[in-house]
Motif scaffolding. Sequence first.
Motif: not given
Length: 188
Positions: A43-67, A75-79
């Motif tokens: 997605t262009a939205a992800f590719a172009e973003a420099s400050l991203v709000l993301i989540y640390c996944n719980l078991k059973g959610e799409v894993e995000t720590k690898s991202i 990129k900078r990440f907010l949690l």
Amino acid sequence: MNENSIEAQKKELRIRIARQKKTFSDKQLARFSEEATRTLELTAAFAEASLVLIYCNLKGEVETKSIIRKYRSQKRFLLPVVDENRLILKEFYSEENLSVSHYGISEPTGEPFTEFKKIDLAIVPGIAFDRKLNRMGRGKGYYDSLLPALKCPKIGFCFDFQLFDSIPTDERDVKMNMIVSQNEIVLE
């Protein structure tokens, strides 16, 4: 439809999805997460973003720590951090500045981030999403309280089995701008 009926439908759908998740092994869910991540990266939205709000996944959610690990030099990440009955945001600096909350979620320590206008993208978890860009969370309303304050695009991030043609919603539920699953991108 009355509010009690909608809440009953949401509860039933949450139970149905929880049962479905249990039919997959941890290894299968990890593979599904990799597939969803590859779709997000398209997605262009992800590719172009420099400050991203993301989540640390719980078991059973799409894993995000690898991202976060893969893109943290670009990129900078907010949690989100649960603070009493609301979510506040804190910047992720390193694994060392994470502590585990009583919900079992990895959360950064440090000062709250309040410059919401600077956020380029929000990647949002949920129990279910639909192709009309609706999101159904866990029912606590944490994200529904936070999301209206964000003016950036909001991407619902999920497994294919969490994406439906239609889900029960009410006036508190905040629509996404895009839904990304393993094999599908749903746009406005």
